[in-house]
Motif scaffolding. Structure first.
Motif, PDB file in Angstrom:
ATOM      1  N   ASP A 209      61.282  -2.450   1.008  1.00 41.13           N
ATOM      2  CA  ASP A 209      62.701  -2.248   2.192  1.00 41.13           C
ATOM      3  C   ASP A 209      62.260  -1.181   2.507  1.00 41.13           C
ATOM      4  O   ASP A 209      62.877  -0.680   3.950  1.00 41.13           O
ATOM      5  CB  ASP A 209      64.147  -2.200   1.299  1.00 41.13           C
ATOM      6  N   ILE A 210      62.065  -0.170   1.423  1.00 41.27           N
ATOM      7  CA  ILE A 210      61.739   1.202   2.048  1.00 41.27           C
ATOM      8  C   ILE A 210      60.266   1.308   2.162  1.00 41.27           C
ATOM      9  O   ILE A 210      59.809   2.489   3.160  1.00 41.27           O
ATOM     10  CB  ILE A 210      62.203   1.770   0.943  1.00 41.27           C
ATOM     11  N   GLN A 211      59.408   1.764   0.856  1.00 46.44           N
ATOM     12  CA  GLN A 211      57.686   2.339   0.977  1.00 46.44           C
ATOM     13  C   GLN A 211      57.013   1.399   2.490  1.00 46.44           C
ATOM     14  O   GLN A 211      56.885   2.060   3.148  1.00 46.44           O
ATOM     15  CB  GLN A 211      56.835   2.676   0.327  1.00 46.44           C
ATOM     16  N   LEU A 212      56.976   0.120   2.812  1.00 50.09           N
ATOM     17  CA  LEU A 212      55.977  -0.208   3.737  1.00 50.09           C
ATOM     18  C   LEU A 212      56.570  -0.121   5.012  1.00 50.09           C
ATOM     19  O   LEU A 212      55.739   0.226   6.172  1.00 50.09           O
ATOM     20  CB  LEU A 212      56.545  -1.596   3.520  1.00 50.09           C
ATOM     21  N   PRO A 213      57.868  -0.007   5.492  1.00 51.66           N
ATOM     22  CA  PRO A 213      58.098   0.621   6.517  1.00 51.66           C
ATOM     23  C   PRO A 213      57.978   1.985   6.936  1.00 51.66           C
ATOM     24  O   PRO A 213      56.872   2.385   8.129  1.00 51.66           O
ATOM     25  CB  PRO A 213      59.593   0.218   6.742  1.00 51.66           C
ATOM     26  N   MET A 214      57.805   2.636   5.604  1.00 48.26           N
ATOM     27  CA  MET A 214      57.485   3.523   6.511  1.00 48.26           C
ATOM     28  C   MET A 214      55.989   4.148   5.945  1.00 48.26           C
ATOM     29  O   MET A 214      55.243   4.968   6.867  1.00 48.26           O
ATOM     30  CB  MET A 214      57.940   4.974   5.137  1.00 48.26           C
ATOM     31  N   LEU A 215      54.608   3.370   5.732  1.00 50.40           N
ATOM     32  CA  LEU A 215      53.866   3.492   5.930  1.00 50.40           C
ATOM     33  C   LEU A 215      52.807   2.628   7.429  1.00 50.40           C
ATOM     34  O   LEU A 215      51.594   2.957   7.309  1.00 50.40           O
ATOM     35  CB  LEU A 215      53.166   2.155   5.270  1.00 50.40           C
ATOM     36  N   LYS A 216      54.229   2.116   8.452  1.00 47.61           N
ATOM     37  CA  LYS A 216      53.071   1.610   9.975  1.00 47.61           C
ATOM     38  C   LYS A 216      52.313   2.774  10.145  1.00 47.61           C
ATOM     39  O   LYS A 216      51.609   1.751  10.974  1.00 47.61           O
ATOM     40  CB  LYS A 216      54.922   1.515   9.883  1.00 47.61           C
TER      41      LYS A 216
ATOM     42  N   GLN B  29      50.792   4.438   9.207  1.00 56.00           N
ATOM     43  CA  GLN B  29      49.247   4.453   8.645  1.00 56.00           C
ATOM     44  C   GLN B  29      48.151   3.130   8.792  1.00 56.00           C
ATOM     45  O   GLN B  29      47.102   2.639   8.425  1.00 56.00           O
ATOM     46  CB  GLN B  29      49.268   4.611   6.672  1.00 56.00           C
ATOM     47  N   LEU B  30      49.523   1.952   8.501  1.00 60.78           N
ATOM     48  CA  LEU B  30      48.779   0.429   8.519  1.00 60.78           C
ATOM     49  C   LEU B  30      48.175   0.960   9.471  1.00 60.78           C
ATOM     50  O   LEU B  30      47.003   0.337   9.456  1.00 60.78           O
ATOM     51  CB  LEU B  30      49.767  -0.090   8.299  1.00 60.78           C
ATOM     52  N   PHE B  31      48.598   0.928  10.643  1.00 61.20           N
ATOM     53  CA  PHE B  31      47.806   1.264  11.880  1.00 61.20           C
ATOM     54  C   PHE B  31      46.587   1.845  11.950  1.00 61.20           C
ATOM     55  O   PHE B  31      45.813   1.175  12.529  1.00 61.20           O
ATOM     56  CB  PHE B  31      48.727   0.865  13.558  1.00 61.20           C
ATOM     57  N   PHE B  32      46.738   3.009  11.653  1.00 67.86           N
ATOM     58  CA  PHE B  32      45.735   3.859  12.131  1.00 67.86           C
ATOM     59  C   PHE B  32      44.309   3.298  10.753  1.00 67.86           C
ATOM     60  O   PHE B  32      43.662   3.256  11.912  1.00 67.86           O
ATOM     61  CB  PHE B  32      45.834   5.123  11.263  1.00 67.86           C
ATOM     62  N   LEU B  33      44.816   2.651   9.497  1.00 72.94           N
ATOM     63  CA  LEU B  33      43.953   1.866   9.218  1.00 72.94           C
ATOM     64  C   LEU B  33      43.575   0.979   9.544  1.00 72.94           C
ATOM     65  O   LEU B  33      42.023   0.597   9.301  1.00 72.94           O
ATOM     66  CB  LEU B  33      44.451   2.187   8.103  1.00 72.94           C
ATOM     67  N   ALA B  34      43.831   0.017  10.040  1.00 76.51           N
ATOM     68  CA  ALA B  34      43.272  -1.436  10.673  1.00 76.51           C
ATOM     69  C   ALA B  34      42.659  -0.884  11.846  1.00 76.51           C
ATOM     70  O   ALA B  34      41.651  -1.651  11.355  1.00 76.51           O
ATOM     71  CB  ALA B  34      44.479  -1.957  10.755  1.00 76.51           C
ATOM     72  N   THR B  35      42.992   0.116  12.388  1.00 75.62           N
ATOM     73  CA  THR B  35      42.005   0.199  14.147  1.00 75.62           C
ATOM     74  C   THR B  35      40.628   1.458  12.920  1.00 75.62           C
ATOM     75  O   THR B  35      39.543   0.614  13.840  1.00 75.62           O
ATOM     76  CB  THR B  35      42.085   1.516  14.428  1.00 75.62           C
ATOM     77  N   ILE B  36      40.254   2.070  11.634  1.00 77.12           N
ATOM     78  CA  ILE B  36      39.706   2.634  11.827  1.00 77.12           C
ATOM     79  C   ILE B  36      38.536   1.250  10.413  1.00 77.12           C
ATOM     80  O   ILE B  36      37.644   1.802  11.067  1.00 77.12           O
ATOM     81  CB  ILE B  36      39.959   3.612  10.497  1.00 77.12           C
ATOM     82  N   ASN B  37      38.991   0.636  10.131  1.00 82.27           N
ATOM     83  CA  ASN B  37      38.026  -0.224   9.554  1.00 82.27           C
ATOM     84  C   ASN B  37      38.089  -1.214  10.500  1.00 82.27           C
ATOM     85  O   ASN B  37      36.683  -1.684   9.820  1.00 82.27           O
ATOM     86  CB  ASN B  37      39.286  -1.051   8.086  1.00 82.27           C
ATOM     87  N   LEU B  38      38.751  -1.523  11.314  1.00 81.20           N
ATOM     88  CA  LEU B  38      37.839  -2.631  12.462  1.00 81.20           C
ATOM     89  C   LEU B  38      37.414  -1.758  13.172  1.00 81.20           C
ATOM     90  O   LEU B  38      35.938  -3.129  13.503  1.00 81.20           O
ATOM     91  CB  LEU B  38      39.489  -2.938  13.249  1.00 81.20           C
ATOM     92  N   ILE B  39      36.965  -0.638  13.163  1.00 80.29           N
ATOM     93  CA  ILE B  39      35.647  -0.358  13.666  1.00 80.29           C
ATOM     94  C   ILE B  39      34.594  -0.047  13.315  1.00 80.29           C
ATOM     95  O   ILE B  39      33.227  -0.750  13.199  1.00 80.29           O
ATOM     96  CB  ILE B  39      36.639   2.020  14.367  1.00 80.29           C
ATOM     97  N   GLU B  40      34.959   0.286  11.942  1.00 78.02           N
ATOM     98  CA  GLU B  40      33.996  -0.275  10.094  1.00 78.02           C
ATOM     99  C   GLU B  40      33.552  -1.109  10.757  1.00 78.02           C
ATOM    100  O   GLU B  40      31.779  -1.477  10.310  1.00 78.02           O
ATOM    101  CB  GLU B  40      34.343   0.270   9.105  1.00 78.02           C
ATOM    102  N   SER B  41      34.187  -2.085  10.878  1.00 80.96           N
ATOM    103  CA  SER B  41      33.496  -3.846  10.508  1.00 80.96           C
ATOM    104  C   SER B  41      32.997  -3.959  11.690  1.00 80.96           C
ATOM    105  O   SER B  41      32.090  -5.004  11.472  1.00 80.96           O
ATOM    106  CB  SER B  41      34.479  -4.495   9.924  1.00 80.96           C
ATOM    107  N   PHE B  42      32.484  -3.348  12.757  1.00 81.79           N
ATOM    108  CA  PHE B  42      31.789  -4.304  13.624  1.00 81.79           C
ATOM    109  C   PHE B  42      31.086  -2.829  13.890  1.00 81.79           C
ATOM    110  O   PHE B  42      29.896  -3.559  13.702  1.00 81.79           O
ATOM    111  CB  PHE B  42      32.367  -3.812  15.015  1.00 81.79           C
ATOM    112  N   THR B  43      30.731  -2.019  13.076  1.00 78.93           N
ATOM    113  CA  THR B  43      29.493  -1.108  12.946  1.00 78.93           C
ATOM    114  C   THR B  43      29.072  -0.920  11.555  1.00 78.93           C
ATOM    115  O   THR B  43      27.650  -1.486  11.592  1.00 78.93           O
ATOM    116  CB  THR B  43      29.763   0.119  13.631  1.00 78.93           C
TER     117      THR B  43
END
Lengths: 295, 445, 296
Positions: free
Chosen positions: A204-211, A213-227
């Motif tokens: 209820d509290i922590q996860l929503p406030m991490l949105k 970071q979640l987006f940011f890391l998803a993008t960074i990790n995604l790019i890393e997975s390509f390269t």
């Protein structure tokens, strides 16, 4: 920034920015231009011919089943690799935050994998996963022929996904820990008083406030997975067996450097660039829009 | 006065003679030779370079290793584009198509003829010459390293299960594997499941085509045709041997490598290159026996083809360099150098002269080389000159992927071969389209 | 945590330990196998407990001339890239933030684009550029003057070739820009009022403030460069120019004809691991700060 805080003049900023720009022009813009040019032509490797084919290389790739196979492999690898690395890192970060006292030691040690190069991990895991001398070989004594990562596509994909996630977790972990720390303790204390358990508080509290970071890391990790997955694939499976781990970055390398196919690999490079660009675009604008909505 | 006039005339005559002497023999020349090996092969090449430099008063060759065959070819491409190419480079067999169409090559036969060291293409052993020669029999590169495919067997293990003769047919080979398997041997035969062995060599020895237009020797219009015929039969047999645990993949052995798995006694039979004999001998396997590649019973046996590399001379050097290059190539062509190279590396000798020297001293001649040479001498047809097709490196990877999928049960072997053929043909179409616009290779520097 | 429930605490501890096992597992396995004999691995498989031959195996591996050279190359390249990137990032971010001139937009957006397209994606043409660095200039000169020069610079198999392309990225510039935007504007206002020029301001005020940023970025860049594999793979072919992360993948300390000695391979892996692990251990505080800075 207020204009009174800024300096006048054109030459100094030009001189300061020029070295970086020159380097980027030479090693980024020029190669990208070259790749674009090559992708529109059929190029002889020795440079004695080049025939303009317009989008011919692209249409050929888009009608090639091996391109779609590589795309599918890349998508699978990215999806599983990124999810695994984010979920595990988030889980560990949450655990560490709950156990502040000993958390310090775990935080210190859990970051160490970041220092391990993908190729070094690949070498170690390759031996560890070996059916003949690795510990997983014991599985073969129970079920003969069960663990054969170099013959079984699913198992080899499992190996590289695990290896990739392992390399990404430390970075994600640090970001999550810092983000969790930033959540005011009063929110959690208030929720605890209201009777919410740690799992409830997390959801209820922590996860929503991490949105963000979640987006940011998803993008960074995604790019890393390509390269950045190249090192792992090259040391462990070389794209096999049967192309099961032949991700796009590996196909680009093989086509360009082993097949001397400048046209084809350039077209693939351009398409991979579009994928990366799309991922960044989505993160930037989706996140920006959400941030504006939330804040 | 007479003596001073005479002295002047003498001086004039002498200077005229000096001026008339050919510039080539007096000019010292340095040039670069790029080769593509490591380990013991590199050491053999380096000693040949050192001996040449020591024996030559005027020439000096700088020999540089460039990594693997693929690395050497791509560095040559990059260097040529930058105008910094070496005078001589070692390119692997399947790079021949790219080199011939590159417009960057100074044909070796023209060079040697022009520099006074003419080399007759018929000097070379038939299998080697046919692989590298053009349609009209010219050799545009000088063959350098060559090996062919033979059968290795562990005599002691075979006799222990009642097999007295080295299998000469695939039927006998299968029977031998079954016998070994029945006696509980975990590795009757080992293979690395690569296309040079399973497609190119098998089709050569059976005289079956891999591609049209004489396997590509006649031009860019060639297309793959291997999916039917003997290759399909062979690969279906291979699939059956794999599923019954008779033909063990090299990665499933303890040694993790085909040659080593045979050399350390883990596996009883192996279909491997003649060059592997050096490793087998080094590992101390005394029971190793070498025989010809098996064929199907009742079919005619043709000569096998070769794999290896050749030396290409590149354009764009200063004129004084080419005579030195020609002298170096003549030096490498000498039977003594070939035999020294063969003894140190396990590669085959390349010319008839070298082969003759070898037969004079039979005890110095390893089994595998003797069998390999015999294998190359067998009759030819249109289809055992090896392949000359574009994008072969990529095709080999495609073949391997498809075969691995078939062995893993994801598709039938027939479908896998059809797919590989279709993919390969797309590559060939593109190769042809790419070079349609290229100017044809000229003959000079 | 708010609760004091012992069962919960124990569960969490156990889960964290499991995580630690996975995180340090590969390093531990390498350590164990690097400390036994080759024969033991071939007979009993990979070691799960440490043995007694670690120093011996390490000594054998270090005697291999290539390992020392490769370690040296990695150090040199990483240090060059760190120095270069820090210098370029701080100065170009300064140009992008602290000036009125519209040039600052060119500097920022011109470098920003590189964030979207990593090196691996454009590796084939970058290789072509590195093998013939002068080509664009040659073409320009030929197009403008009709003069065909034969100058060419080949960066392959050189330290410049290994490091320059890695410096052509904007991550550092981005980080420094973020940081500069958090520096109070009063500082530069005051400097301007005092009549100080931008360079003076940069050296006397901004640089000292950026020390932590330098440490953070420096660590991240050092580790990233040390671990890099794909670019050294294509940019080098001479064994004496390889970096350790590249060399480890093909390190086979065996004679032809002998089965591979896995204990030595693992020992070499440990040697490849040691320097970055050491750097990470020493600079972890700054490294964490750098990563959280990126995460913001």
């Amino acid at each position: 920034m207020k204009s009174s805080a800024r300096f006048h003049g054109h030459w100094i900023p030009l001189a300061l920015g020029l070295p970086q720009l020159a380097l980027i022009t030479l090693f980024f813009y020029w190669p990208t231009l070259k790749a674009f040019w090559w992708s529109l032509h059929l190029v002889c490797p020795f440079g004695n011919c080049s025939t303009f084919v317009g989008l011919g290389n692209y249409t050929r790739e888009l009608t090639d089943s091996s391109f779609y196979a590589a795309l599918r492999t890349t998508a699978l690898f990215a999806a599983f690799g990124v999810s695994l690395s984010i979920v595990v890192a988030l889980f560990l970060a949450a655990m560490v935050e709950l156990h502040r006292r000993t958390g310090g030691l775990f935080r210190y040690l859990l970051i160490w994998p970041y220092a391990v190069a993908g190729s070094v991990l690949g070498v170690i895991l390759k031996v560890a996963a070996s059916p003949s001398i690795g510990p997983l070989g014991y599985l073969n004594t129970l079920w003969p022929g069960f663990w054969q990562p170099y013959l079984n596509g699913t198992q080899s994909m499992l190996m590289v996904v695990f290896a990739f996630a392992w390399t990404q977790i430390p970075f994600n972990f640090i970001v999550f820990v810092a983000a969790l720390r930033a959540i005011p303790a009063e929110y959690l204390a208030a929720a605890a008083i209201d009777g919410a358990g740690p799992v409830r508080r997390f959801i209820d509290i922590q996860l929503p406030m991490l949105k963000p970071q979640l987006f940011f890391l998803a993008t960074i990790n995604l790019i890393e997975s390509f390269t950045n997955s190249f090192a792992i694939v090259d040391t462990m499976t070389q794209g096999g067996p049967g192309g099961a781990t032949n991700i796009l970055a590996y196909k680009i390398y093989t086509d360009g450097f082993i097949g001397l196919d400048l046209s084809g690999s350039s077209a693939l490079s351009m398409m991979l660039m579009l994928l990366v660009f799309a991922a960044c675009f989505v993160q930037f604008f989706v996140f920006e829009r959400r941030a504006r909505q939330d804040g | 006065m007479k003596s001073s006039a005479g002295a002047r005339i003498l001086a004039w005559v002498l200077s005229a003679l000096v001026a008339a002497a050919p510039a080539a023999t007096c000019a010292a020349a340095d040039f670069d030779f790029w080769y593509a090996h490591g380990g013991i092969y590199a050491q053999a090449i380096e000693s040949m370079c050192a001996n040449f430099n020591a024996a030559s008063l005027q020439d000096h060759v700088h020999c540089f290793p460039q990594g693997t065959y693929e690395q050497t070819l791509r560095k040559t491409v990059a260097a040529y584009r930058a105008g910094r190419q070496p005078a001589l480079v070692e390119i692997y067999d399947i790079g021949s198509a790219d080199m011939l169409l590159s417009g960057a090559v100074y044909p070796v036969d023209t060079l040697m003829q022009a520099m006074g060291h003419p080399i007759d293409a018929s000097d070379y052993l038939k299998g080697i010459r046919r692989f590298y020669a053009t349609e009209n029999g010219r050799l545009l590169s000088q063959p350098f390293s060559a090996s062919t495919l033979v059968l290795y067997a562990n005599r002691q293990k075979l006799t222990a299960v009642g097999v007295d003769h080295l299998p000469q047919t695939w039927e006998a080979f299968e029977a031998a594997m079954e016998a070994l398997h029945a006696h509980g041997k975990s590795c009757p035969a080992v293979s690395d499941y690569t296309p040079w062995k399973m497609l190119e060599q098998i089709n050569a020895v059976q005289g079956a085509p891999i591609a049209s237009a004489n396997n590509g020797h006649e031009g860019l219009q060639a297309r793959y045709e291997f999916a039917d015929g003997v290759h399909r039969r062979f690969m279906n047999d291979v699939a059956r041997w794999y599923s019954r645990g008779l033909l063990v993949p090299a990665i499933m052995t303890r040694a993790n490598d085909q040659t080593l798995a045979f050399a350390d006694g883990e596996c009883a039979m192996s279909v491997d290159a003649t060059g592997a004999y050096a490793i087998v001998k080094k590992a101390g396997l005394v029971d190793a026996e070498v025989g010809l590649l098996p064929v199907y019973a009742g079919t005619k046996r043709y000569g096998t083809t070769i794999g290896g590399s050749s030396l290409w001379v590149l354009k764009g050097q200063s004129a004084s360099v080419y005579p030195a290059v020609a002298r170096f190539l003549a030096y490498l062509h000498d039977p003594r150098q070939q035999l020294m190279f063969a003894r140190r590396t396990g590669y085959l000798p390349l010319t008839h002269q070298a082969e003759e020297v070898l037969t004079i001293a039979p005890d110095a001649e390893p089994d595998a080389i003797r069998v390999g040479l015999a294998s190359l001498e067998l009759p030819d047809n249109d289809y055992n000159a090896g392949i000359r097709l574009g994008f072969t490196s990529l095709f080999r990877l495609i073949w391997q992927d498809e075969v691995q999928r078939a062995l893993g049960g994801k598709e039938t072997m027939d479908a896998a071969l059809e797919n590989a053929q279709a993919h390969g043909n797309r590559l060939l179409e593109r190769f042809q389209a790419t070079y349609m616009a290229a100017p044809q290779a000229e003959a000079g520097p | 945590m708010v609760e004091r429930h012992p069962l919960l605490k124990t569960t969490i501890l156990i889960l964290l330990v499991v995580g630690l096992v996975f995180a340090l597992g590969p390093i531990y396995l390498a350590l164990c196998s690097a400390s036994v004999t080759s024969r033991q691995i071939l007979v009993h498989g990979l070691a799960l407990l440490p043995g007694r031959h670690l120093w011996e195996n390490l000594r054998i591996v270090l005697r291999d001339a290539h390992i020392g050279t490769m370690l040296f190359n990695s150090c040199v390249v990483s240090l060059i890239v760190v120095t270069g990137k820090l210098a370029l990032a701080s100065t170009s971010a300064f140009a992008a933030v602290y000036f009125r001139s519209r040039i600052r937009h060119v500097v920022f957006w011109g470098t920003f684009v590189t964030l979207l397209l990593p090196l691996e994606v454009r590796i084939v043409p970058t290789y072509a550029v590195a093998s013939d660095l002068f080509e664009p200039l040659r073409r320009l000169i030929a197009a403008v003057t009709g003069l065909h020069l034969s100058v060419s610079i080949n960066l392959l198999d050189s330290y410049a070739g290994l490091s320059l392309p890695l410096m052509a990225s904007a991550t550092g510039t981005f980080l420094f820009r973020q940081f500069y935007l958090t520096v109070p504007t009063e500082l530069s206002e005051a400097a301007r009022m005092d009549g100080a020029g931008p360079i003076r301001f940069f050296i006397d005020i901004l640089l000292p403030l950026s020390k932590a940023n330098f440490a953070a970025l420096g660590t991240i860049v050092f580790l990233g460069t040390w671990k890099d594999y794909m670019w050294p793979l294509v940019a080098t072919s001479r064994p004496d120019m390889r970096t350790i992360s590249l060399g480890i993948a093909t390190f086979l300390p065996t004679e032809t004809g002998q089965p591979p000695e896995w204990n030595l391979v693992m020992a070499a892996a440990l040697i490849a691991l040691a320097p970055p692990l050491f750097v990470m251990g020493v600079t972890q505080r700054w490294f964490v700060r750098g990563v959280t800075g990126i995460g913001k």
